[in-house]
Write an enzyme that holds these catalytic residues in place. Structure first.
Site, PDB file in Angstrom:
ATOM      1  N   GLU A   1      10.946  62.666  44.419  1.00 26.83           N
ATOM      2  CA  GLU A   1      11.201  61.383  45.068  1.00 26.83           C
ATOM      3  C   GLU A   1      11.725  60.308  44.122  1.00 26.83           C
ATOM      4  O   GLU A   1      11.053  59.297  43.863  1.00 26.83           O
ATOM      5  CB  GLU A   1       9.927  60.885  45.775  1.00 26.83           C
ATOM      6  CG  GLU A   1       9.396  61.856  46.813  1.00 26.83           C
ATOM      7  CD  GLU A   1       8.156  61.330  47.559  1.00 26.83           C
ATOM      8  OE1 GLU A   1       7.598  60.309  47.154  1.00 26.83           O
ATOM      9  OE2 GLU A   1       7.766  61.956  48.554  1.00 26.83           O
TER      10      GLU A   1
ATOM     11  N   GLU B   1       7.126  68.383  51.132  1.00 27.72           N
ATOM     12  CA  GLU B   1       5.910  67.628  51.486  1.00 27.72           C
ATOM     13  C   GLU B   1       6.000  67.245  52.942  1.00 27.72           C
ATOM     14  O   GLU B   1       7.062  66.846  53.433  1.00 27.72           O
ATOM     15  CB  GLU B   1       5.773  66.317  50.687  1.00 27.72           C
ATOM     16  CG  GLU B   1       5.277  66.473  49.283  1.00 27.72           C
ATOM     17  CD  GLU B   1       5.153  65.140  48.545  1.00 27.72           C
ATOM     18  OE1 GLU B   1       4.880  64.100  49.193  1.00 27.72           O
ATOM     19  OE2 GLU B   1       5.359  65.152  47.327  1.00 27.72           O
TER      20      GLU B   1
HETATM   21  O1  IFM Z   1       0.942  61.078  47.851  1.00 26.75           O
HETATM   22  C1  IFM Z   1       2.320  60.933  47.980  1.00 26.75           C
HETATM   23  C2  IFM Z   1       3.045  61.871  47.030  1.00 26.75           C
HETATM   24  O2  IFM Z   1       2.659  61.674  45.712  1.00 26.75           O
HETATM   25  C3  IFM Z   1       4.532  61.644  47.113  1.00 26.75           C
HETATM   26  N1  IFM Z   1       4.989  61.718  48.478  1.00 26.75           N
HETATM   27  C4  IFM Z   1       4.268  60.959  49.462  1.00 26.75           C
HETATM   28  C5  IFM Z   1       2.784  61.243  49.379  1.00 26.75           C
HETATM   29  C6  IFM Z   1       2.027  60.439  50.438  1.00 26.75           C
HETATM   30  O3  IFM Z   1       2.246  59.074  50.278  1.00 26.75           O
END
Ligand code: IFM
Length: 454
Positions: A164, A356
């Site tokens: 990210e 994710e």
């Molecule tokens: O916890 C975070 C993760 O570290 C990165 N993506 C989003 C998740 C939830 O906010």
């Protein structure tokens, strides 16, 4: 539900700072999150990652939990300051040994390790030199990638450079909500560029040390929807998409930043002209080094509404008053299928992963110790269904990682937001499988061995 290929990666994900704890073990240096968490008010509950889930000491038990759930992959990150305390000097072999032990435990459990090099916990010493806003950090990252891929390349095939970059650049350097807490829009644009350049330069380095390397990058993407068909809302959508999604996708796949989004930044006063001051000849070709796969982190969508302020429409991305998670994020599974299909159609990556996807709900164990997280069960089922839809429409989706294996340190929210499919009692470190973990186990079993479907 069907249509998942046999070799589909069914996984869960975590990141080093959020779960490991043991911040002062093995010579680990200070990270930007160690420092930022000490700023009063930076983390909602005043906490930090000092203990977190104590995964550093309990990783073997956590691997056993993964086996119980039946995942065949695990996405985790390496703590950069555990390997290079100040980001540059001596290599810390104790840090490398920890990850060797973790990887070996995964491999013996039949779980494929997906390594992320940078999930936000950069050495503070590098930030002291300018951090991602400085071009020097690119070289530091490439060296780090070289050290880690050399050490683990004999046993790990799947590599991610960054997690990210939008969050690191925008939340870290523009809004200051994340470490290092800077509020400098121009520095944020430079940071985004250096993150992308560091990615592009690290890809061949990793490939040099890993046979059959499978290297990618993880972006958090948010499909936008115009609040209405009005010109001003459609314009808000264009702006949102340029700033959030295309600013990263276009350089990676086309080797250029989107002209319209550059013009937006000039209009906002974050750039003085459309010539990007931080781009050096040759950078864009390096950034566009072909990758083997792209990871998409998907949580929700954005509804884009323009607000007319003179000639500069403001973008307001707001959740609908629909079902929301504890983060205030709308539950919108169709958005996952939509973003997968859009990225496939517009950018055609060789392979895609949902790296994710998950939801924060604070369900606690009941008097019998059961964690009946019904909302998360719904979230998981509907989002896995969205993956099936995308596959049916021809998207080369190769895996799905639930965020997260464990409740953990949720950045500026500290321990106030629980994303885990395994509940963690932070006072005792007791782990309890939530209902969502059992449902995920059954889904995996059903798709890996359709005869066991219920
Ligand atoms: O916890 C975070 C993760 O570290 C990165 N993506 C989003 C998740 C939830 O906010």
């Amino acid at each position: 539900m069907s249509g998942f290929p046999k070799d589909f990666a069914w996984g869960t994900a975590t990141s080093s700072y959020q779960v490991e704890g043991a911040l002062d073990v093995g010579g680990r240096g200070e990270s930007i999150w160690d420092r930022f968490a000490r700023v009063p008010g930076a983390v909602a509950d005043g906490s930090d990652g000092r203990v977190a889930c104590d995964h550093f000491h309990r990783f073997a038990d956590d691997v056993a939990l993964m086996r119980q759930i039946g995942v065949n992959t695990y996405r985790f990150s390496i703590a950069w300051p555990r390997i290079l305390a100040d980001g540059r000097g001596e290599v810390l072999h104790a840090g490398l040994d920890f990850y060797r032990r973790l990887v070996d435990a995964l491999l013996s459990a039949g779980i494929r390790p997906f390594v992320t090099l940078n999930h936000w916990d950069m050495p503070q010493a590098l930030e002291d030199e300018g951090g991602w806003a400085s071009r020097r950090t690119v070289d530091a990252f490439v060296r780090y990638a070289d050290v880690v891929s050399r050490a683990l390349g004999d046993r790990v095939r799947d590599w991610t450079t960054h997690n990210e970059p939008w969050c690191m650049a925008h939340l870290g350097y523009e809004t200051g909500e994340h470490a290092p807490g800077r509020k400098e829009p121009a520095a944020a644009l430079a940071a985004a560029h250096h993150l992308l350049l560091a990615h592009g330069r690290a890809v061949p380095v990793i490939r040099a040390h890993v046979r059959d390397a499978h290297v990618g990058l993880v972006l958090n993407l948010v499909p936008g929807y115009a609040a209405s068909g009005s010109d001003i809302d459609r314009e808000a959508l264009r702006r949102f998409d340029g700033f959030f999604n295309r600013w990263y996708l276009d350089p990676i796949f086309f080797g250029r930043y989107p002209d319209d989004a550059i013009a937006d930044r000039v209009q906002q006063g974050h750039l003085s002209s459309t010539t990007l001051p931080f781009v050096v000849d040759g950078d864009m070709a390096e950034i566009a080094t072909p990758i083997d796969w792209l990871g998409i982190n998907y949580y929700s969508r954005a509804i884009c509404r323009g607000a007319d302020e003179g000639n500069a429409p403001r973008v307001i991305a707001e959740p609908l008053p629909a079902q929301k998670t504890d983060m205030g994020w709308e539950v919108f599974p169709d958005g996952l299928a939509a973003i997968l299909e859009r990225v496939h159609a517009d950018y055609a990556p060789r392979a895609l992963y949902v790296t994710e996807n998950g939801a924060a709900y604070a369900t606690e164990p009941d008097h019998q110790g059961r964690v009946a997280d019904v909302e998360r069960v719904h979230y998981v089922r509907t989002h896995v269904e969205a993956c099936a839809q995308a596959l049916a429409r021809g998207v080369p989706l190769r895996g799905y990682f639930l965020w997260s294996l464990l409740d953990n340190f949720e950045w500026q929210w500290g321990y106030l937001r629980r994303f885990g499919i395994v509940h963690v009692d932070y006072a005792t470190q007791k782990r309890t499988l939530k209902d969502s973990a059992r449902v995920y186990r059954d889904l995996i079993a059903a798709h890996t061995n359709p005869r066991s479907a219920r």
